[in-house]
Every structure is written in C-alpha cells, then in structure tokens.
Design a protein around this motif. Structure first.
Motif, PDB file in Angstrom:
ATOM      1  N   PHE A  67       0.792  -1.229   0.000  1.00  0.00           N
ATOM      2  CA  PHE A  67       0.000   0.000   0.000  1.00  0.00           C
ATOM      3  C   PHE A  67       0.824   1.279   0.000  1.00  0.00           C
ATOM      4  CE2 PHE A  67      -2.599  -3.294   2.130  1.00  0.00           C
ATOM      5  CZ  PHE A  67      -3.674  -3.307   1.269  1.00  0.00           C
ATOM      6  N   GLY A  68       2.151   1.166   0.039  1.00  0.00           N
ATOM      7  CA  GLY A  68       3.005   2.343  -0.038  1.00  0.00           C
ATOM      8  C   GLY A  68       2.748   3.326   1.088  1.00  0.00           C
ATOM      9  N   PRO A  69       2.725   4.628   0.762  1.00  0.00           N
ATOM     10  CA  PRO A  69       2.598   5.659   1.797  1.00  0.00           C
ATOM     11  C   PRO A  69       1.196   5.767   2.408  1.00  0.00           C
ATOM     12  CG  PRO A  69       2.577   6.651  -0.382  1.00  0.00           C
ATOM     13  CD  PRO A  69       2.876   5.199  -0.581  1.00  0.00           C
ATOM     14  N   MET A  70       0.269   4.941   1.948  1.00  0.00           N
ATOM     15  CA  MET A  70      -1.108   5.037   2.444  1.00  0.00           C
ATOM     16  C   MET A  70      -1.372   4.150   3.656  1.00  0.00           C
ATOM     17  SD  MET A  70      -3.182   5.263  -1.167  1.00  0.00           S
ATOM     18  CE  MET A  70      -2.351   3.857  -1.882  1.00  0.00           C
ATOM     19  N   VAL A  71      -0.303   3.539   4.207  1.00  0.00           N
ATOM     20  CA  VAL A  71      -0.469   2.614   5.329  1.00  0.00           C
ATOM     21  C   VAL A  71      -1.110   3.308   6.525  1.00  0.00           C
ATOM     22  CG1 VAL A  71       0.751   1.209   7.026  1.00  0.00           C
ATOM     23  CG2 VAL A  71       1.354   1.057   4.619  1.00  0.00           C
ATOM     24  N   GLN A  72      -0.670   4.529   6.840  1.00  0.00           N
ATOM     25  CA  GLN A  72      -1.231   5.237   7.994  1.00  0.00           C
ATOM     26  C   GLN A  72      -2.717   5.504   7.800  1.00  0.00           C
ATOM     27  OE1 GLN A  72       0.278   5.852  10.990  1.00  0.00           O
ATOM     28  NE2 GLN A  72      -1.832   6.335  11.546  1.00  0.00           N
ATOM     29  N   LEU A  73      -3.086   5.865   6.582  1.00  0.00           N
ATOM     30  CA  LEU A  73      -4.489   6.112   6.266  1.00  0.00           C
ATOM     31  C   LEU A  73      -5.309   4.829   6.437  1.00  0.00           C
ATOM     32  CD1 LEU A  73      -6.036   8.634   5.214  1.00  0.00           C
ATOM     33  CD2 LEU A  73      -5.841   7.673   2.935  1.00  0.00           C
ATOM     34  N   ILE A  74      -4.741   3.736   5.980  1.00  0.00           N
ATOM     35  CA  ILE A  74      -5.412   2.439   6.100  1.00  0.00           C
ATOM     36  C   ILE A  74      -5.583   2.066   7.566  1.00  0.00           C
ATOM     37  CG2 ILE A  74      -5.021  -0.044   5.792  1.00  0.00           C
ATOM     38  CD1 ILE A  74      -3.824   0.696   3.026  1.00  0.00           C
ATOM     39  N   SER A  75      -4.530   2.258   8.336  1.00  0.00           N
ATOM     40  CA  SER A  75      -4.578   1.916   9.750  1.00  0.00           C
ATOM     41  C   SER A  75      -5.637   2.729  10.480  1.00  0.00           C
ATOM     42  CB  SER A  75      -3.205   2.164  10.386  1.00  0.00           C
ATOM     43  OG  SER A  75      -3.248   1.932  11.777  1.00  0.00           O
ATOM     44  N   THR A  76      -5.744   4.003  10.123  1.00  0.00           N
ATOM     45  CA  THR A  76      -6.677   4.898  10.810  1.00  0.00           C
ATOM     46  C   THR A  76      -8.118   4.649  10.418  1.00  0.00           C
ATOM     47  OG1 THR A  76      -4.968   6.601  10.923  1.00  0.00           O
ATOM     48  CG2 THR A  76      -7.253   7.309  11.255  1.00  0.00           C
ATOM     49  N   TYR A  77      -8.392   4.601   9.112  1.00  0.00           N
ATOM     50  CA  TYR A  77      -9.780   4.580   8.659  1.00  0.00           C
ATOM     51  C   TYR A  77     -10.339   3.189   8.396  1.00  0.00           C
ATOM     52  CZ  TYR A  77      -9.394   9.612   8.248  1.00  0.00           C
ATOM     53  OH  TYR A  77      -9.218  10.942   8.544  1.00  0.00           O
ATOM     54  N   LEU A  78      -9.482   2.244   8.086  1.00  0.00           N
ATOM     55  CA  LEU A  78      -9.972   0.888   7.803  1.00  0.00           C
ATOM     56  C   LEU A  78      -9.610  -0.105   8.903  1.00  0.00           C
ATOM     57  CD1 LEU A  78      -9.214   0.682   3.995  1.00  0.00           C
ATOM     58  CD2 LEU A  78     -11.431   0.898   5.057  1.00  0.00           C
ATOM     59  N   GLY A  79      -8.565   0.194   9.649  1.00  0.00           N
ATOM     60  CA  GLY A  79      -8.136  -0.719  10.706  1.00  0.00           C
ATOM     61  C   GLY A  79      -8.607  -0.330  12.079  1.00  0.00           C
ATOM     62  N   GLY A  80      -9.353   0.781  12.171  1.00  0.00           N
ATOM     63  CA  GLY A  80      -9.861   1.211  13.469  1.00  0.00           C
ATOM     64  C   GLY A  80      -8.762   1.516  14.465  1.00  0.00           C
ATOM     65  N   ASN A  81      -7.599   1.938  13.948  1.00  0.00           N
ATOM     66  CA  ASN A  81      -6.442   2.272  14.780  1.00  0.00           C
ATOM     67  C   ASN A  81      -5.921   1.079  15.578  1.00  0.00           C
ATOM     68  OD1 ASN A  81      -5.762   5.000  14.223  1.00  0.00           O
ATOM     69  ND2 ASN A  81      -7.609   5.658  15.316  1.00  0.00           N
ATOM     70  N   LYS A  82      -6.341  -0.134  15.195  1.00  0.00           N
ATOM     71  CA  LYS A  82      -5.807  -1.334  15.829  1.00  0.00           C
ATOM     72  C   LYS A  82      -4.488  -1.696  15.144  1.00  0.00           C
ATOM     73  CE  LYS A  82     -10.402  -3.155  16.931  1.00  0.00           C
ATOM     74  NZ  LYS A  82     -11.376  -4.259  16.690  1.00  0.00           N
ATOM     75  N   PRO A  83      -3.655  -2.515  15.790  1.00  0.00           N
ATOM     76  CA  PRO A  83      -2.378  -2.911  15.157  1.00  0.00           C
ATOM     77  C   PRO A  83      -2.617  -3.574  13.803  1.00  0.00           C
ATOM     78  CG  PRO A  83      -2.415  -3.547  17.472  1.00  0.00           C
ATOM     79  CD  PRO A  83      -3.806  -3.075  17.145  1.00  0.00           C
ATOM     80  N   LEU A  84      -1.738  -3.299  12.858  1.00  0.00           N
ATOM     81  CA  LEU A  84      -1.829  -3.951  11.557  1.00  0.00           C
ATOM     82  C   LEU A  84      -1.690  -5.460  11.738  1.00  0.00           C
ATOM     83  CD1 LEU A  84       0.484  -1.541   9.501  1.00  0.00           C
ATOM     84  CD2 LEU A  84      -2.015  -1.556   9.581  1.00  0.00           C
ATOM     85  N   SER A  85      -2.449  -6.215  10.974  1.00  0.00           N
ATOM     86  CA  SER A  85      -2.459  -7.665  11.152  1.00  0.00           C
ATOM     87  C   SER A  85      -2.685  -8.372   9.821  1.00  0.00           C
ATOM     88  CB  SER A  85      -3.574  -8.076  12.121  1.00  0.00           C
ATOM     89  OG  SER A  85      -4.849  -7.786  11.557  1.00  0.00           O
ATOM     90  N   GLN A  86      -2.433  -9.670   9.811  1.00  0.00           N
ATOM     91  CA  GLN A  86      -2.682 -10.469   8.613  1.00  0.00           C
ATOM     92  C   GLN A  86      -4.172 -10.508   8.296  1.00  0.00           C
ATOM     93  OE1 GLN A  86      -1.021 -14.404   8.787  1.00  0.00           O
ATOM     94  NE2 GLN A  86      -1.460 -14.864   6.662  1.00  0.00           N
ATOM     95  N   GLU A  87      -5.004 -10.538   9.326  1.00  0.00           N
ATOM     96  CA  GLU A  87      -6.453 -10.545   9.121  1.00  0.00           C
ATOM     97  C   GLU A  87      -6.910  -9.273   8.406  1.00  0.00           C
ATOM     98  OE1 GLU A  87     -10.661 -10.930  11.669  1.00  0.00           O
ATOM     99  OE2 GLU A  87      -8.759 -10.673  12.715  1.00  0.00           O
TER     100      GLU A  87
END
Length: 295
Positions: free
Chosen positions: A130-150
C-alpha cells in the motif's frame, strides 16, 4: 475487447471483475523494476528467454500483488474496462457475478513473509503493498488497531475482488442489464480453517466435482459439502440455459439493484441478504476517495 463485441450474451464472473488492469505507464514501470532485478537491459529482452523460470518467479515476487496483469495498451484494451462498461459496451450482456467471503486468505496463508512476522515485519508487508497510504489504512480501515494479517486479507479481498465486482454490477445495472449477485460463504476446514471461504474454493462446488481426486485436500471431506454443490451447480446451469440462476433448491433470488443490492449467500443453507457488506463497502468507498486525494 473490441474484437469480442457482440459475441457474448451472458457472462459469469467469479472472484473478480473489471478493475484489475494497469496503464501502460505503470506497466512500463513494473517491467523496468523486474528487468533491473534480473539485470537485463531493455534493449536485450531476448535474454529473458534464457533465464531459469525460478529466477523469473523470484523477480516477479518482488513487485506488489496483482502487478502483473492486463494493460490498457490502446489496441487490445483501448480503455479501462470499467470506463467501457459505463459507456454501455456490455449493456446487452446478462451477468451472474460474485466473490468469496475470504478471497485473499489463500495468498497470504502460504506466504513465508507472514510466518512469525513481528510488528515491524507486518508494517513492511503493508508498505510493500500500500506504499505511503499505510497510515491512512490503519486509521480509517483498521480502526487504529495494530496492523495484522487478518486486516491485510480483508483489505486485499475488498480491493481486488469484492469492490470491483460490486462496481461492475452498479455500472451494468445503470445500463439496464440484468445482474445477479452472489457471495460464497462456506468455509473449508483444511489447514486448521485458516483459508475460510478463500479464492477458488467455489469451483468444485460450481462444477459439482467434489469427488474428483485430491479435491478433498482443498475442501475437506464432510458430507455437507454436497448440499452446497447441489445448489450452486443447478444455479449455474439455469443461468447458462435461460439467463436466470434461480432454482427450486434456492430461496427466491431477485435481480441486483442499487437499492436492495440483493445477494445470494451460498452456504449449506443459502439465504438472500440485502447489501451484506454495507458498512465495509461504505468505509471502503470513503477511504478510496481519501487515498486518491492523498496520492
């Protein structure tokens, strides 16, 4: 493809749709990265035919998932398929389309990068995809939870499979074309259940080939499998025969529209669910818009 215009009056799309294409610019960039890895000059492409296939596979593995695919070259593929469909290129084609609930699991389950991956390694895997969009993904799609395989599996399932299928369906419905949507939810117990309803799992059910040698390695051997196969096999036959997948083995299956978004959920007891992943779809649409503005 222009040369195929008018040759199809019905189509079944499983586990994917019309979004997975690349611009010629992106394809050239990817090709350049692979050539650099292989130490092959663009002026000496014939050297590629002399390299061991293992070396080619290793080089291809260094680029992000889904990097090797169809290219909008202006000839065979003059424009993005979604753009063409929005303009009515397939308005006379009746569609049966769907995805599996956990499409991407099979790709990450056997990826050695995920084995015993710590937080740092997981972050690197996300950044590779996902390149530089990881933080955005973590915030808006991951609910600020730790990044995971799931989370990774869910994102790739949504971006590569589910959302493109829904997008294509929307474009077809707007053209007045009949569309039937399904989702395959039956989960395989093999490999400790890690694959769930993964990519390609629906194939032996659609073709009713559960007794084919080695199929049990993928589906397990429970007798309940046949209930799912009976439903899907008949639906695919009915669609091929008359353009409507409905059958006496299934609940009433309405056409897909943008209000109800009726979807057949295939399982031991199949059901119709309206807009089954509405919340996920809405979040993805919002996040996608943010990603576009971010990039």
């Amino acid at each position: 493809f222009p040369s195929a215009q008018g040759l199809f009056h019905k189509a079944i799309l499983q586990s994917g749709a019309a979004a997975n294409v690349h611009s010629s610019e992106k394809a050239t960039k990817i090709a350049g990265e692979i050539l650099e890895t292989l130490q092959v000059e663009p002026s000496n492409l014939l050297k590629l035919t002399e390299l061991p296939v293992e070396q080619l596979i290793q080089a291809a593995d260094l680029v992000p998932p889904m990097s090797l695919g169809p290219v909008i070259d202006g000839i065979s593929l003059p424009k993005h398929p979604e753009e063409a469909i929005a303009e009515g290129s397939a308005k006379d084609v009746t569609i049966l389309i769907g995805t599996n609930k956990d499409e991407y699991n099979i790709f990450s389950a056997f990826d050695p990068e995920w084995k015993n991956a710590d937080e740092s390694k997981v972050t690197k895997i996300f950044e590779k995809t996902f390149g530089p969009m990881v933080q955005l993904i973590s915030t808006y799609l991951g609910g600020n939870k730790p990044l995971s395989q799931e989370l990774y599996n869910k994102l790739l399932t949504m971006s590569v499979f589910t959302y493109p299928a829904q997008k294509l369906s929307e474009l077809q419905v707007k053209q007045g074309a009949p569309v039937w949507m399904y989702r395959f939810d039956w989960e395989t117990p093999v490999f400790g259940g890690a694959l769930k309803s993964t990519h390609a799992l629906e194939i032996p059910f659609v073709f009713n080939t559960l007794d084919t040698p080695n199929t049990e390695n993928f589906t397990g051997s429970s007798p309940e499998r046949q209930f799912v196969a009976d439903q899907m096999h008949q639906a695919w036959i009915n669609f091929a025969r008359n353009g409507n997948p409905g059958s006496e083995n299934l609940p009433e299956w309405p056409k897909y529209n943008l209000n109800e978004r009726s979807t057949m959920i295939f399982n031991i007891e199949s059901t119709i669910v309206n807009d089954p992943n509405r919340e996920e779809r809405m979040i993805w649409e919002q996040a996608t818009m943010m990603m576009k503005s971010f990039s």
